[in-house]
Design an enzyme around this catalytic site. Structure first.
Site, PDB file in Angstrom:
ATOM      1  N   ASP A  85      -8.606  -1.871   4.348  1.00 41.48           N
ATOM      2  CA  ASP A  85      -8.847  -0.882   4.809  1.00 41.48           C
ATOM      3  C   ASP A  85      -8.672   0.232   3.811  1.00 41.48           C
ATOM      4  OD1 ASP A  85      -5.989  -1.570   4.844  1.00 41.48           O
ATOM      5  OD2 ASP A  85      -5.665   0.239   5.969  1.00 41.48           O
TER       6      ASP A  85
ATOM      7  N   THR B 248       0.677  -1.377   0.044  1.00 44.24           N
ATOM      8  CA  THR B 248       0.099  -0.087   0.041  1.00 44.24           C
ATOM      9  C   THR B 248       0.852   1.360  -0.082  1.00 44.24           C
ATOM     10  OG1 THR B 248      -1.394  -1.112   1.345  1.00 44.24           O
ATOM     11  CG2 THR B 248      -1.921   1.338   1.180  1.00 44.24           C
TER      12      THR B 248
HETATM   13  N1  GLY Z   1      -3.769  -2.257   3.964  1.00 45.88           N
HETATM   14  C1  GLY Z   1      -4.065  -2.975   2.692  1.00 45.88           C
HETATM   15  C2  GLY Z   1      -5.047  -3.930   2.790  1.00 45.88           C
HETATM   16  O1  GLY Z   1      -5.342  -4.453   4.071  1.00 45.88           O
HETATM   17  O2  GLY Z   1      -5.526  -4.321   1.786  1.00 45.88           O
END
Ligand code: GLY
Length: 350
Positions: A242, A211
């Protein structure tokens, strides 16, 4: 690109923040050539500034900086910035070349938020490299905030985005390797064999990150943020993390500050992490202390589980102060302002 008038810039230069005498000693060079933020007194910087997750944020920041340094809008900067790793086929956690889900589909999650609480998001979007630009279009061209799956793809295609195969040979190979055991553990990339808590071969490297979350403050002092990912490798088809959830993976309150996250999304969603960090800053916490408190909530929920996963937060407040905190060591943030271009290692619980 929206440029700000000169009159405003004169005003903002009058609002320059005092340079703390701590600033000179704020950065400590470590043997890994990264820097450590001081715990209690974060450095103070002039605006504009851009901060993003991980080492690869550095090249993304450079793109964002082109806009910020030309007095452009933070929203344009964060979109342009995160498009860099989205288009990079060697980054297996974002956009083109992202690791697929367990069925071999590369599905992208992204969201964007501006200084007016406008926000847009796409979830489980396939075949489009720049999920962030689709999220921005959802924000600007629809009465909605979130479009998901086929609907998001349909919307992207109707707005001129090109349908592409995002599964690169390298990611397909990794998926086929995973299929041999199909061991389904809903852990982040940190659980891949590349990551070993004791002997992490590449902190911040491909075994230990996911991410890009990017936060920027422009010359006008306005904040925006963007977050984009291919999510958990080999996740269940349809799983959403998230990153596209406003308040979880990203939150911007132009009066207070902004925050974004990286790591196991399920844990971030449970505590509505980025919103929590911003609310803590509203109560006077420094960015680093706010990130630390959010991480500690995750630990409190499940100390044993939290030992095995990675979650990191980064925050930027309205004064241009930034901070980060993570569960595990290895989480880094990239920072670019007129004064510096640096990678900082976040402090961590474990
Ligand atoms: N933080 C990225 C995910 O959990 O998809």
């Amino acid at each position: 690109m929206l440029n700000y008038p000169k009159s405003f810039l004169i005003m903002s230069s009058r609002r320059k923040f005092l340079q703390s005498s701590v600033l000179g000693s704020a950065a400590i060079v470590t043997d890994k050539n990264v820097l450590t933020t001081p715990a209690l007194v974060p450095p103070v910087f002039d605006q504009p500034i851009v901060v993003s997750t991980w080492d690869f944020g550095k090249t993304a920041n450079a793109e964002a900086w082109k806009i910020l340094s030309a007095n452009g809008r933070a929203l344009d900067a964060v979109e342009a910035g995160v498009k860099v790793p989205e288009a990079d086929p060697t980054n297996q956690t974002i956009g083109l070349g992202g690791l697929p889900d367990r069925d071999g589909h590369v599905t992208l999650d992204a969201c964007i938020m501006d200084e007016f609480y406008n926000c847009g998001s796409v979830m489980a979007l396939e075949h489009i490299v720049h999920a962030i630009s689709v999220a921005r279009l959802v924000m600007e061209k629809t009465p909605h905030i979130v479009l998901a799956g086929d609907g998001a793809l349909q919307f992207a295609l109707a707005n001129g985005f090109k349908k592409e195969n995002l599964l690169t040979p390298a990611s397909e190979k990794a998926w086929k390797e995973w299929l041999k055991t199909s061991k389904y553990e809903p852990m982040m990339n940190i659980e891949n064999k590349l990551f070993d808590k004791e002997h992490d071969p590449m902190p911040g490297g491909p075994g230990n990150h996911d991410t890009i979350g990017m936060l920027a403050m422009d010359a006008r002092g306005n904040l925006s943020g963007a977050c984009t990912t291919s999510g958990m490798a080999f996740k269940m088809h349809g799983r959403v993390g998230d990153s596209p959830i406003i308040g979880a993976g990203l939150y911007v309150d132009n009066e207070i500050g902004a925050a974004t996250s990286s790591g196991v999304g399920e844990e971030v969603i449970r505590i509505v992490g980025s919103h929590l960090v911003v609310e803590l800053m509203r109560r006077g916490y420094t960015p680093e202390k706010a990130c630390k408190e959010a991480v500690e909530r995750i630990v409190k929920r499940g100390p044993e589980k939290s030992e095995k996963i990675q979650v990191g937060f980064v925050a930027l407040n309205k004064k241009g102060q930034f901070g980060a905190y993570a569960l595990q060591k290895g989480f880094t943030i990239s920072v670019k302002s007129a004064k510096e271009e640096k990678i900082y290692a976040a402090k961590s619980i474990y």
